[in-house]
Design a protein around this motif. Structure first.
Motif, short mmCIF file in Angstrom:
data_model
loop_
_atom_site.label_atom_id
_atom_site.label_comp_id
_atom_site.label_asym_id
_atom_site.label_seq_id
_atom_site.Cartn_x
_atom_site.Cartn_y
_atom_site.Cartn_z
N ALA A 212 -0.83 -10.67 9.37
CA ALA A 212 -1.02 -9.21 9.37
C ALA A 212 0.15 -8.48 9.98
CB ALA A 212 -2.31 -8.87 10.11
N SER A 213 0.88 -9.13 10.86
CA SER A 213 1.97 -8.45 11.55
C SER A 213 3.26 -8.40 10.73
CB SER A 213 2.25 -9.13 12.89
OG SER A 213 2.60 -10.49 12.68
N ASP A 214 3.38 -9.19 9.68
CA ASP A 214 4.61 -9.26 8.90
C ASP A 214 4.61 -8.23 7.77
OD1 ASP A 214 5.50 -11.32 10.48
OD2 ASP A 214 4.70 -12.87 9.17
N TRP A 215 4.66 -6.98 8.17
CA TRP A 215 4.71 -5.88 7.22
C TRP A 215 5.89 -4.99 7.56
CZ3 TRP A 215 0.87 -4.47 3.40
CH2 TRP A 215 -0.17 -5.41 3.28
N VAL B 183 0.85 -1.20 0.00
CA VAL B 183 0.00 0.00 0.00
C VAL B 183 0.89 1.24 0.00
CG1 VAL B 183 -1.86 1.24 1.15
CG2 VAL B 183 -1.74 -1.26 1.32
N MET B 184 0.49 2.24 -0.78
CA MET B 184 1.15 3.55 -0.76
C MET B 184 0.08 4.61 -0.58
SD MET B 184 3.63 5.46 -3.57
CE MET B 184 5.01 4.39 -3.26
N THR B 185 0.20 5.40 0.49
CA THR B 185 -0.79 6.44 0.79
C THR B 185 -0.32 7.85 0.41
OG1 THR B 185 0.06 6.59 3.06
CG2 THR B 185 -1.78 5.07 2.65
N ASN B 186 0.98 8.05 0.16
CA ASN B 186 1.52 9.37 -0.17
C ASN B 186 2.33 9.26 -1.46
OD1 ASN B 186 2.42 11.99 -0.16
ND2 ASN B 186 3.62 11.82 1.73
N ASN B 187 1.61 9.31 -2.58
CA ASN B 187 2.20 9.10 -3.89
C ASN B 187 2.53 10.46 -4.52
OD1 ASN B 187 2.95 8.30 -6.45
ND2 ASN B 187 0.92 7.63 -7.08
N GLU B 188 3.84 10.74 -4.63
CA GLU B 188 4.27 11.98 -5.26
C GLU B 188 5.05 11.72 -6.55
OE1 GLU B 188 6.38 14.52 -2.63
OE2 GLU B 188 4.72 14.71 -1.19
N ASN B 189 5.81 10.68 -6.59
CA ASN B 189 6.62 10.39 -7.78
C ASN B 189 6.51 8.93 -8.21
OD1 ASN B 189 8.19 13.04 -8.06
ND2 ASN B 189 8.65 12.45 -5.94
N SER B 190 5.53 8.23 -7.72
CA SER B 190 5.38 6.81 -8.03
C SER B 190 4.39 6.64 -9.18
CB SER B 190 4.93 6.06 -6.78
OG SER B 190 4.83 4.67 -7.05
N LEU B 191 3.39 5.82 -9.00
CA LEU B 191 2.46 5.47 -10.08
C LEU B 191 1.69 6.69 -10.56
CD1 LEU B 191 1.07 3.20 -11.74
CD2 LEU B 191 -0.55 2.97 -9.84
N HIS C 89 6.45 -9.06 -7.04
CA HIS C 89 6.45 -9.61 -5.69
C HIS C 89 7.47 -8.90 -4.82
CE1 HIS C 89 3.67 -12.96 -6.30
NE2 HIS C 89 4.20 -13.09 -7.50
N ASN C 90 7.13 -8.76 -3.56
CA ASN C 90 7.97 -8.02 -2.63
C ASN C 90 9.32 -8.69 -2.46
OD1 ASN C 90 5.74 -6.42 -2.31
ND2 ASN C 90 5.09 -7.39 -0.41
N ILE C 91 10.37 -7.87 -2.45
CA ILE C 91 11.73 -8.35 -2.24
C ILE C 91 12.16 -7.88 -0.85
CG2 ILE C 91 14.11 -8.28 -3.05
CD1 ILE C 91 13.02 -7.64 -5.82
N THR C 92 12.46 -8.80 0.02
CA THR C 92 12.85 -8.47 1.38
C THR C 92 14.12 -9.21 1.73
OG1 THR C 92 11.59 -10.30 2.34
CG2 THR C 92 10.44 -8.22 2.06
N THR C 93 14.73 -8.78 2.81
CA THR C 93 15.96 -9.41 3.28
C THR C 93 15.70 -10.35 4.44
OG1 THR C 93 16.36 -7.53 4.75
CG2 THR C 93 17.35 -7.45 2.55
N ALA D 157 4.57 -2.74 2.97
CA ALA D 157 4.50 -3.99 2.19
C ALA D 157 4.58 -5.20 3.11
CB ALA D 157 5.64 -4.05 1.17
N ARG D 158 3.92 -6.23 2.68
CA ARG D 158 3.99 -7.51 3.39
C ARG D 158 5.39 -8.11 3.19
NH1 ARG D 158 -0.17 -10.69 5.01
NH2 ARG D 158 -1.63 -9.49 3.74
N ILE D 159 5.93 -8.69 4.24
CA ILE D 159 7.27 -9.29 4.16
C ILE D 159 7.17 -10.65 3.50
CG2 ILE D 159 9.21 -10.19 5.49
CD1 ILE D 159 8.67 -8.07 7.56
N ALA D 160 7.74 -10.75 2.30
CA ALA D 160 7.85 -12.01 1.55
C ALA D 160 6.52 -12.73 1.44
CB ALA D 160 8.88 -12.92 2.21
N ASN D 161 5.41 -11.99 1.45
CA ASN D 161 4.08 -12.60 1.26
C ASN D 161 3.81 -13.69 2.29
OD1 ASN D 161 3.89 -10.96 -1.04
ND2 ASN D 161 4.82 -12.54 -2.31
#
Length: 345
Positions: free
Chosen positions: A167-170, A32-40, A183-187, A159-163
């Motif tokens: 609900a807590s893995d964001w 989710v993005m709530t403050n889009n200034e230079n994205s989509l 798909h989300n890329i996380t470490t 973003a959700r961590i590695a899908n």
């Protein structure tokens, strides 16, 4: 008959309900993005808040008719369905993009006008406040997924961590780490079991893999036992042939051929002087002769040559002269005179 059909239809409906609910659980809010200034940016050059929805299963699912909302009041269980629908925005029908195949993503622009397109929803979003966003099923009664998005900086996403599916893995992602449409890329590391659960939440892959292993083992056993049976049948057939009487002359011929071949090999290796006799035989004969010589059992020769006299008349001239003449026959009837000793000479 009608009663039976009614009961069958009711049973089928009750059976499909858990399956449909399970498929709904495969649809998750992903980013989710709530403050889009230079994205989509949309087709009209405007920028809106956006939400990404993911199908985390490997099956195809159509999300048309589902609802998105940022109004927490819909959590009131006493609220009627029509009232709840008024506070939601429905994902429209008739767009092929809502048919999500396995592991596919779709992005909806929020706070926009549905007249701009099927992916534009009139879901209000305030960038200066935490935003609760929820996804409901097509009946507007079952909450499928929800998340509370904190206040984000410009072009940051939540973003959700590695899908993972909880609900807590964001996590908050900076602008350079936003994964819009992918798909989300996380470490964050995860075990193989957790990864398998995430990629196969319904166990279809596990079931197929297990059945494949079982059938492979059965096929392997069938091949092994088939080959073993063929081998045993050939061995029994060979035993029967060997035990038959006509095979004995052939066996002797084969043995003789092997013997001749062995001698031929010895001749080729040791030379023609050995005449096919093994070197071991020569060594045995020489050893036996030496043993007899040591034991003094050989033949003893006298070393004396004996010459005996014999008259062969080789120097008798008369005999040699008369040898080639015929004897004289007397003409008278008188008895022949017998020569005496001197006349015989």
């Amino acid at each position: 008959m009608k009663r039976f059909g009614l009961l069958s239809g009711l049973f089928l409906f009750l059976t499909l309900l858990p399956m449909h609910a399970q498929m709904d659980a495969s649809i998750k809010l992903n980013e989710v993005m709530t403050n889009n200034e230079n994205s989509l940016i949309d087709e009209y050059g405007a920028r809106h808040a956006w939400v990404e929805i993911a199908n985390i299963s490997h099956s195809t699912y159509n999300i048309r008719g589902m609802y998105l909302t940022t109004d927490r009041s819909v959590l009131d269980k006493k609220m009627s369905v029509p009232e709840r629908v008024k506070r939601m925005s429905q994902i429209p029908n008739g767009d092929q993009r809502t048919q999500l195949s396995g592991r596919q993503l779709i992005v909806f622009q929020l706070g926009s006008s549905p007249a701009k397109g099927a992916l534009h929803l009139a879901v209000p979003v305030q960038a200066t406040k935490p935003t609760w966003i929820a996804l409901y099923n097509g009946n507007a009664t079952q909450l499928i997924d929800s998340v509370t998005v904190p206040v984000l900086g410009a072009d940051q996403s939540y973003a959700r961590i590695a899908n993972n599916g909880t609900a807590s893995d964001w996590e908050v992602k900076s602008a350079d780490r936003v994964t819009l449409g992918i798909h989300n890329i996380t470490t964050v590391s995860e075990s193989k079991i957790e990864k398998f659960k995430r990629e196969d939440p319904h166990g279809f892959g596990m079931a197929i893999m297990a059945m494949g292993i079982v059938f492979f083992c059965l096929a392997l056993l069938w091949i092994v036992f088939t080959l073993f049976g063929m081998l045993m049948r050939h061995i029994e057939t060979a035993k029967k042939v060997v035990n038959q009487q006509p095979i004995k002359p052939i066996t002797k011929t084969v043995e003789k051929t092997i013997e001749v071949g062995h001698k031929t090999g010895v001749i080729l290796q040791e030379g023609l002087k050995t005449k096919g006799i093994d070197r071991e035989i020569y060594m045995a004969v020489i050893g036996l002769a030496l043993k007899q010589y040591q034991d003094d059992v050989h033949d003893v020769e006298s070393g004396i040559i004996t010459i005996k006299h014999r008259d062969t008349d080789w120097d008798d001239e008369y005999a040699q002269m008369t040898h080639f003449h015929e004897p004289v026959v007397p003409t008278s009837h008188a008895a022949p005179r017998i020569p005496t000793g001197p006349e015989l000479r």
